[in-house]
Design a protein around this motif. Structure first.
Motif: not given
Length: 278
Positions: A45-50
């Motif tokens: 989720a964090c990687e997609a957000a970045f």
């Protein structure tokens, strides 16, 4: 340039593969594996957000002892809220700066819902129901109300299919990700973790490209909190506090001006030991 920040509150009961207490607590035979699954869903989720232009993510580790996420497996530019007690319960950190929105990952149904794997509200041993302003309130309702107090809308939620239906019912047309389908309180048909993780990433991307569709909806004060305790001793002891009214053998009422005070009172109830007092 102002940083774009995202907030995540992460629980474990709604994570793909999680189905019984064997995955919830450190003594369970599959707890370590469940930590890996939970961490992987948060990390992707964090990687997609970045990838969508978010610069920083704050994650609340909101399950059990609050020390489930494997920090070394999270990407850079992530901060994690760990352990308890905390003034804002499952949403600690939402008060620190500005966020474009919040995600509720791995969440679950509330204690009084008919369906939902491992369904409960805040304390499976101590609480049978929570209400805000006379409406039944799950952890999702409480978390969203807390986020809204700080002007942060909930963009996305993930969990089992019964939870997803609940999240849409109480939060409107947010982005959702179904990680498994409920067979019973302790049985599911689950996606494999890698598939669930890819769907979480897709859900985050979909939410972040439609930020204009979401808005915070703060509860107007005063806010009335009602808690139905499992043990009558808990209600009796809480009623010793001058600001608490006992409603019946097991229920109490507390009224406050905003969700910050409500959250602090909930933290006191959860971590003072009163719920399980003999």
């Amino acid at each position: 340039m102002t940083k774009k920040r995202l907030y995540i509150s992460a629980d474990i009961e709604g994570v793909a593969g999680v189905v019984t207490r064997e995955q919830l607590l450190p003594e369970g035979f599959e707890y370590q594996q469940a930590r890996e699954w939970m961490t992987a869903e948060v990390a992707i989720a964090c990687e997609a957000a970045f990838a969508c232009g978010i610069n920083e993510v704050v994650v609340s580790d909101s399950h059990g002892n609050g020390q489930n996420l494997l920090l070394d497996k999270l990407p850079e530019n992530v901060q994690v809220v760990r352990a308890w007690p905390r003034p804002l319960c499952m949403m600690e950190g939402i008060e620190c700066g500005e966020y474009v929105g919040a995600l509720l990952l791995g969440y679950h149904s509330g204690a009084t819902q008919m369906d939902g794997v491992l369904a409960h509200t805040l304390s499976s041993r101590g609480i049978s129901e929570v209400r805000l302003n006379d409406q039944v309130a799950s952890e999702t309702v409480i978390s969203a109300a807390t986020a809204s107090h700080f002007g942060v809308p909930v963009l996305m939620a993930s969990g089992d299919h019964a939870y997803v239906e609940h999240a849409k019912a109480v939060l409107g047309d947010i982005e959702t990700v179904t990680t498994k389908w409920v067979c019973s309180f302790t049985s599911v048909r689950t996606l494999l973790p890698k598939e669930a993780q890819q769907r979480v990433a897709e859900g985050v991307r979909n939410a972040l490209v439609h930020l204009e569709d979401f808005q915070a909806n703060p509860l107007p004060g005063p806010i009335q909190l009602e808690i139905q305790c499992i043990k009558r001793n808990a209600a009796e002891l809480l009623a010793y506090l001058p600001m608490v009214e006992r409603l019946d053998a097991c229920s109490i009422r507390f009224v406050a001006q905003d969700m910050v005070i409500i959250s602090k009172f909930l933290s006191f109830v959860l971590f003072s030991g009163v719920l399980t007092a003999e």
